[in-house]
Design a protein around this motif. Structure first.
Motif, short mmCIF file in Angstrom:
data_model
loop_
_atom_site.label_atom_id
_atom_site.label_comp_id
_atom_site.label_asym_id
_atom_site.label_seq_id
_atom_site.Cartn_x
_atom_site.Cartn_y
_atom_site.Cartn_z
N CYS A 157 0.83 -1.20 0.00
CA CYS A 157 0.00 0.00 0.00
C CYS A 157 0.87 1.26 0.00
O CYS A 157 0.57 2.24 -0.69
CB CYS A 157 -0.92 0.00 1.21
N LYS A 158 1.97 1.22 0.76
CA LYS A 158 2.89 2.34 0.76
C LYS A 158 3.54 2.51 -0.61
O LYS A 158 3.70 3.63 -1.11
CB LYS A 158 3.98 2.13 1.82
N SER A 159 3.86 1.38 -1.25
CA SER A 159 4.43 1.41 -2.59
C SER A 159 3.45 2.00 -3.59
O SER A 159 3.83 2.79 -4.47
CB SER A 159 4.84 0.00 -3.03
N TYR A 220 -3.34 -2.89 -9.28
CA TYR A 220 -1.94 -2.87 -8.83
C TYR A 220 -1.74 -3.83 -7.66
O TYR A 220 -0.80 -4.64 -7.64
CB TYR A 220 -1.58 -1.44 -8.44
N LEU A 221 -2.62 -3.76 -6.67
CA LEU A 221 -2.48 -4.60 -5.48
C LEU A 221 -2.78 -6.06 -5.77
O LEU A 221 -2.16 -6.96 -5.20
CB LEU A 221 -3.40 -4.07 -4.37
N GLN A 222 -3.73 -6.31 -6.69
CA GLN A 222 -4.02 -7.69 -7.07
C GLN A 222 -2.85 -8.31 -7.84
O GLN A 222 -2.58 -9.51 -7.73
CB GLN A 222 -5.31 -7.76 -7.88
N LEU A 223 -2.15 -7.51 -8.62
CA LEU A 223 -0.95 -8.02 -9.29
C LEU A 223 0.11 -8.39 -8.26
O LEU A 223 0.78 -9.43 -8.37
CB LEU A 223 -0.40 -6.97 -10.26
N LYS A 224 0.24 -7.55 -7.23
CA LYS A 224 1.18 -7.84 -6.14
C LYS A 224 0.82 -9.16 -5.45
O LYS A 224 1.70 -9.96 -5.11
CB LYS A 224 1.18 -6.70 -5.12
N GLU A 225 -0.48 -9.38 -5.25
CA GLU A 225 -0.94 -10.60 -4.60
C GLU A 225 -0.47 -11.84 -5.37
O GLU A 225 -0.24 -12.90 -4.78
CB GLU A 225 -2.47 -10.62 -4.52
N ARG A 226 -0.34 -11.70 -6.69
CA ARG A 226 0.00 -12.84 -7.55
C ARG A 226 1.45 -12.84 -8.01
O ARG A 226 1.85 -13.68 -8.82
CB ARG A 226 -0.94 -12.85 -8.77
N GLY A 227 2.24 -11.90 -7.52
CA GLY A 227 3.64 -11.84 -7.89
C GLY A 227 3.85 -11.43 -9.33
O GLY A 227 4.87 -11.80 -9.95
N LEU A 228 2.92 -10.66 -9.89
CA LEU A 228 3.01 -10.22 -11.29
C LEU A 228 3.32 -8.74 -11.36
O LEU A 228 3.08 -7.98 -10.42
CB LEU A 228 1.69 -10.51 -12.01
N GLU A 229 3.84 -8.33 -12.51
CA GLU A 229 4.14 -6.91 -12.74
C GLU A 229 3.63 -6.52 -14.12
O GLU A 229 3.44 -7.36 -15.00
CB GLU A 229 5.64 -6.63 -12.63
N GLY A 230 3.41 -5.24 -14.31
CA GLY A 230 2.98 -4.75 -15.61
C GLY A 230 2.63 -3.28 -15.53
O GLY A 230 2.52 -2.70 -14.45
N ASP A 231 2.49 -2.68 -16.68
CA ASP A 231 2.13 -1.27 -16.78
C ASP A 231 0.62 -1.17 -16.94
O ASP A 231 0.05 -1.65 -17.93
CB ASP A 231 2.84 -0.65 -18.00
N ILE A 232 -0.06 -0.57 -15.96
CA ILE A 232 -1.53 -0.49 -15.96
C ILE A 232 -1.97 0.79 -16.65
O ILE A 232 -1.52 1.89 -16.27
CB ILE A 232 -2.07 -0.53 -14.52
N VAL A 233 -2.82 0.68 -17.64
CA VAL A 233 -3.32 1.86 -18.35
C VAL A 233 -4.84 1.78 -18.46
O VAL A 233 -5.42 0.69 -18.57
CB VAL A 233 -2.71 1.99 -19.76
#
Length: 306
Positions: A157-159, A220-233
């Motif tokens: 959340c801080k991130s 963003y937080l759901q991607l973190k939950e799954r260990g995934l990354e990406g550019d959200i647009v």
């Protein structure tokens, strides 16, 4: 789509008490009417309804003293559990308690509910009187502060807040802050003073921005939950305004409104997501946002740079 509402009409209260009895008293073979007590007239009542107006959760809060609020009768329909509605109700009741001036909240919890209230920040203080002469309970307590909220994965959340600040500077000027994350529900808030127009209400564009960032943040937080990354647009956004915001701008995005598949990202392909965001002024629903977001995998972004 779920929202917290206050029962006002006789019809509302009839449905509210029927729901309370069916979920909190009927399973123990207590008759209709046993769901009520002497505090009903002085209490604040809240219920959560689904998109069709059906009650799916309820709760109540009243003052024991000027400093202490008691939260009671939390119930969530069995078909709607594990969707963050219990936390959503607790947040609404705690906000009411703080607005009433309470400095601490208490609740008498049965054994099966202790883990839930503990996750909401309560701790066991002592054994409470048995409910209806047979249900053993523990009194649990929580100190209420202005910034009291439930935040799971505080580092993420801080991130997220820092990412907004670094890459979308307008969030700082609008005073948009992450208020609560339960793992299934994200709530953000904005400063009315920083987004007020000549009519004393919040700019429509600011409301749209608050909704967009809230949806963006949940992904963003759901991607973190799954260990995934990406550019959200944001691919597309549509908002329906019903009432102006004059007091407390809030945006809530629940995971049950989020649809899409994460598997393309695991194959380094872009993924499409749809979601809904509820905009409230305090506890009053004022607008709904429907958004389509795309998540572009890191490799795709790197290839675009060449």
């Amino acid at each position: 789509m779920y929202k917290v509402v206050t029962p006002t009409s006789n019809t509302d209260f009839d449905a509210y008490f029927q729901f309370r009895w069916a979920h909190l008293r009927q399973p123990w073979n207590f008759p209709p009417g046993s769901e009520k007590d002497e505090y009903e007239q002085v209490a604040e009542h809240r219920m959560i309804v689904d998109g069709k107006g059906n009650i799916v959760a309820c709760g109540r809060v009243h003052l024991n003293t000027a400093e202490e609020a008691q939260i009671r009768h939390i119930a969530v329909d069995t078909h709607h559990q594990r969707k963050g509605l219990g936390q959503m109700m607790m947040s609404a009741l705690e906000n009411v308690a703080k607005e009433l001036g309470a400095e601490r909240a208490v609740t008498n919890s049965r054994e099966i509910s202790i883990d839930f209230f503990t996750a909401c920040g309560f701790y066991v203080e002592r054994e409470a009187p048995n409910e209806l002469g047979m249900l053993k309970r523990q009194q649990m307590v929580k100190k209420l502060t202005e910034n009291n909220s439930l935040v799971m994965h505080p580092k993420w959340c801080k991130s997220l807040q820092q990412t907004w600040s670094d890459t979308i500077p307008i969030t700082e000027h609008m005073g948009i802050k992450l208020y609560q994350y339960t793992g299934r529900t994200l709530e953000t808030r904005a400063s009315l003073n920083k987004n007020i127009n000549i009519h004393g209400t919040m700019f429509a564009g600011s409301i749209f921005s608050l909704a967009t960032l809230t949806g963006w943040g949940l992904i963003y937080l759901q991607l973190k939950e799954r260990g995934l990354e990406g550019d959200i647009v944001l691919g597309d956004g549509d908002i329906h305004y019903h009432k102006p915001i004059t007091m407390k701008p809030r945006a809530i995005c629940n995971i049950e409104s989020l649809s899409g598949k994460y598997s393309p990202l695991e194959k380094q392909q872009k993924a499409r997501f749809e979601l809904s965001v509820n905009i409230l002024d305090g506890d009053t629903a004022v607008a709904e946002f429907e958004g389509v977001f795309w998540v572009l995998p890191a490799t795709e972004n790197e290839n675009d740079d060449h």
